[in-house]
Design a protein around this motif. Structure first.
Motif, PDB file in Angstrom:
ATOM      1  N   ARG A   1     -46.804 -74.118  24.183  1.00 16.92           N
ATOM      2  CA  ARG A   1     -46.857 -73.672  22.865  1.00 16.92           C
ATOM      3  C   ARG A   1     -47.963 -71.961  23.525  1.00 16.92           C
ATOM      4  NH1 ARG A   1     -51.029 -77.492  18.936  1.00 16.92           N
ATOM      5  NH2 ARG A   1     -50.760 -75.484  18.083  1.00 16.92           N
ATOM      6  N   SER A   2     -47.118 -71.630  22.344  1.00 14.69           N
ATOM      7  CA  SER A   2     -47.959 -70.157  22.482  1.00 14.69           C
ATOM      8  C   SER A   2     -49.173 -69.775  21.772  1.00 14.69           C
ATOM      9  CB  SER A   2     -46.641 -69.348  21.781  1.00 14.69           C
ATOM     10  OG  SER A   2     -46.508 -69.489  21.239  1.00 14.69           O
ATOM     11  N   TYR A   3     -49.444 -70.789  20.525  1.00 13.92           N
ATOM     12  CA  TYR A   3     -50.236 -70.875  19.850  1.00 13.92           C
ATOM     13  C   TYR A   3     -50.300 -69.370  19.709  1.00 13.92           C
ATOM     14  CZ  TYR A   3     -52.466 -74.741  22.299  1.00 13.92           C
ATOM     15  OH  TYR A   3     -53.210 -76.310  22.299  1.00 13.92           O
ATOM     16  N   THR A   4     -48.985 -69.132  18.625  1.00  9.30           N
ATOM     17  CA  THR A   4     -48.581 -68.295  17.441  1.00  9.30           C
ATOM     18  C   THR A   4     -47.605 -68.503  16.443  1.00  9.30           C
ATOM     19  OG1 THR A   4     -47.399 -67.455  19.580  1.00  9.30           O
ATOM     20  CG2 THR A   4     -49.053 -66.429  19.957  1.00  9.30           C
TER      21      THR A   4
ATOM     22  N   LYS B   1     -56.662 -72.212  16.489  1.00  7.11           N
ATOM     23  CA  LYS B   1     -57.192 -71.286  18.162  1.00  7.11           C
ATOM     24  C   LYS B   1     -55.280 -70.738  17.330  1.00  7.11           C
ATOM     25  CE  LYS B   1     -60.021 -73.065  20.719  1.00  7.11           C
ATOM     26  NZ  LYS B   1     -61.860 -72.473  20.114  1.00  7.11           N
ATOM     27  N   MET B   2     -54.709 -70.681  17.027  1.00  5.76           N
ATOM     28  CA  MET B   2     -53.403 -69.767  16.595  1.00  5.76           C
ATOM     29  C   MET B   2     -53.593 -68.359  15.483  1.00  5.76           C
ATOM     30  SD  MET B   2     -51.317 -72.692  17.226  1.00  5.76           S
ATOM     31  CE  MET B   2     -50.502 -72.485  15.833  1.00  5.76           C
ATOM     32  N   ALA B   3     -53.245 -67.792  16.283  1.00  6.39           N
ATOM     33  CA  ALA B   3     -53.060 -65.891  16.304  1.00  6.39           C
ATOM     34  C   ALA B   3     -51.770 -65.848  15.232  1.00  6.39           C
ATOM     35  CB  ALA B   3     -53.012 -65.341  17.138  1.00  6.39           C
TER      36      ALA B   3
END
Lengths: 333, 333
Positions: A67-70, A98-100
């Motif tokens: 996952r890239s958390y974006t 915590k997703m950008a």
């Protein structure tokens, strides 16, 4: 959890472990919020990490967890008055996971959109939120990325979406005017080719029935059109005591023109706007009754829905309708 | 260049190499824009990659090159009317360097700002663009990240910045009124505590000299204040033929109130706004002369400046001032 020996964050994970008196594995668990640790241990490790200037690298975490958390946020309207509140709500909700949010503004240009989608895909965004793009996004680039549409209802009921019910929204305005005893209504709308115009016109007809004294009037999304529409109505000799407008700008132009013609607001004519845009509804005299679509809530729910899907939680409704509300001011009562 | 065997993008780099009839290394160079390859080879590899649905992973590239190809864009005002055009310009410029923009809205909350900065730091953003935050960002989290300030001039001349010269901007309006032969000017401003208010008031005093008939009037950033200020001026019996306002909303309120008092615009009173906000300047009758700070250009130059620094190019000016221009409409001539 990789670390780097160069700036920014010169400390290495081993430095944090030594200073905190725990193992490297414990530091990793504490900072990533994984494993079973006492809260006080997590807090202590975090505070040591802060003091030493050590930061974990979520790109490394992303690579290891896939996952890239974006999340990509794609809009067509340069983040204007409609997209911005949706973006703000989405950012709020996604921050919990915590997703950008990575911005992509297509400016309604298909080639640019394809380029931006490829770029988001290359960055392995975990999800997409798309606003102001009812036709959906086609092509192989997006089929594999969970996507939530906002504001406009997508064609397919299988798509994830958080939307507003425009027909019901404008009906709120008509019902408010009728409840106040107004019996001769006008409807001043935007361009006939606008996606929402026929929907709203039909809803006004249904709600007003015989109290709509002439067909919906179509023009531009401007105060100038609101002024001109009032001139046209007065010149035609039609008798009216209520006006329902499809935007706050149209309503402002209409309200001010009516006053210039010597009509009292709301005594002679009650008037409603749409959008509840503060720069308009608070500036008129009297203030403008308007419909609020709660765009920030639409964004917040879209972010939450996307998080639910990404984290494998069960989703009860794939398409959520956020109810609008009427905000009553001096232009109607 | 890592690839993944799971979605999105099921193809692996080897599949692309085989289908294109080249080595894995050539695919890597072609898709990353590195090495020396013929353009036709790059194009062919890209088209094969597209067909197979293969996408490179810039997170992997970022880890190997020590760059994340992301920039944090930090604002305090929820991406309102000032930040949005700056963001759009910055996004345009950064896209040239294949940089994605991650949004962070502090909502003017210090704790939230610290949290967001930590989060951007953890994501190893290559740079920061900060708007509407003149005091600068302090603490160990940012000292190592190249940062460009926009809109407001930072305290230190060492900081990178792209800004507007507000004193000069408002002077353009005063000089325009004087050039039109107006000799008795009022200045209607925003709140006295606003950062920009004393700067603009001093600039108006300097430019207008004896032609400023009374001290700057301070109120709120609203049409209602523009209306009230006109009422106050008329009630006080002061004689005036020109008004310079610090926002388009103030100017709109003042203009419409003057007309209600029977004054002709611009014959009796010429009036200027500030900001060149289309929802205001095109809605008044006559249209409103205003100052355009060219916020999109400020954003574009900020993005370019940041790219220059990140890529080690020489930077001639660490602080760039973008000149405003006056846009003349019917409210003055």
């Amino acid at each position: 959890m990789p670390t780097r020996s160069t700036s920014p964050g010169k400390a290495r994970i081993g430095d944090v472990a030594r200073a905190a008196g725990v193992s490297v594995g414990t530091v990793s668990k504490a900072l990533n919020g994984t494993g079973s640790l006492k809260q006080e241990t997590r807090d202590r490790v975090q505070s040591v990490a802060d003091r030493l200037g050590f930061v974990a690298d979520p790109r490394g975490r992303g690579l290891s967890q896939g996952r890239s958390y974006t999340v990509g946020f794609l809009t067509t309207d340069s983040f204007g008055r409609f997209s911005m509140p949706i973006l703000m709500g989405a950012e709020d909700a996604l921050a919990v996971g915590k997703m950008a949010v990575i911005l992509s503004d297509t400016r309604d240009d298909y080639a640019r959109e394809q380029h931006l989608l490829r770029s988001l895909h290359e960055r392995r965004v975990d999800g997409l939120i798309i606003t102001n793009r009812p036709q959906g996004i086609s092509g192989p680039l997006t089929s594999s990325i969970p996507t939530v549409y906002t504001f406009d209802t997508p064609d397919s009921p299988d798509e994830l979406a958080v939307v507003s019910d425009r027909a019901h929204s404008i009906t709120l305005a008509v019902e408010h005017l009728l409840a106040l005893g107004r019996t001769r209504l006008l409807h001043i709308s935007g361009p006939l080719r606008a996606r929402t115009a026929p929907v709203k016109a039909a809803a006004v007809r249904d709600a007003a029935g015989d109290h709509l004294v002439q067909p919906s009037m179509h023009g531009t999304w401007s105060e100038a059109w609101g002024r001109r529409a009032v001139d046209i109505a007065i010149a035609s000799g039609v008798d009216f005591d209520g006006i329902c407008c499809d935007s706050d700008q149209i309503a402002r132009g209409a309200l001010e023109r009516l006053r210039a013609h010597g009509r009292s607001i709301p005594e002679d004519v009650a008037i409603t706007g749409f959008g509840n845009w503060d720069a308009m509804v608070d500036a008129t005299v009297p203030g403008l009754t308007s419909i609020d679509q709660d765009l920030t809530e639409i964004g917040r729910l879209a972010g939450t829905l996307l998080l639910d899907v990404l984290e494998g939680r069960e989703v009860a409704d794939r398409q959520i309708v956020v109810p609008s509300q009427i905000v009553v001011r001096g232009s109607t009562i």
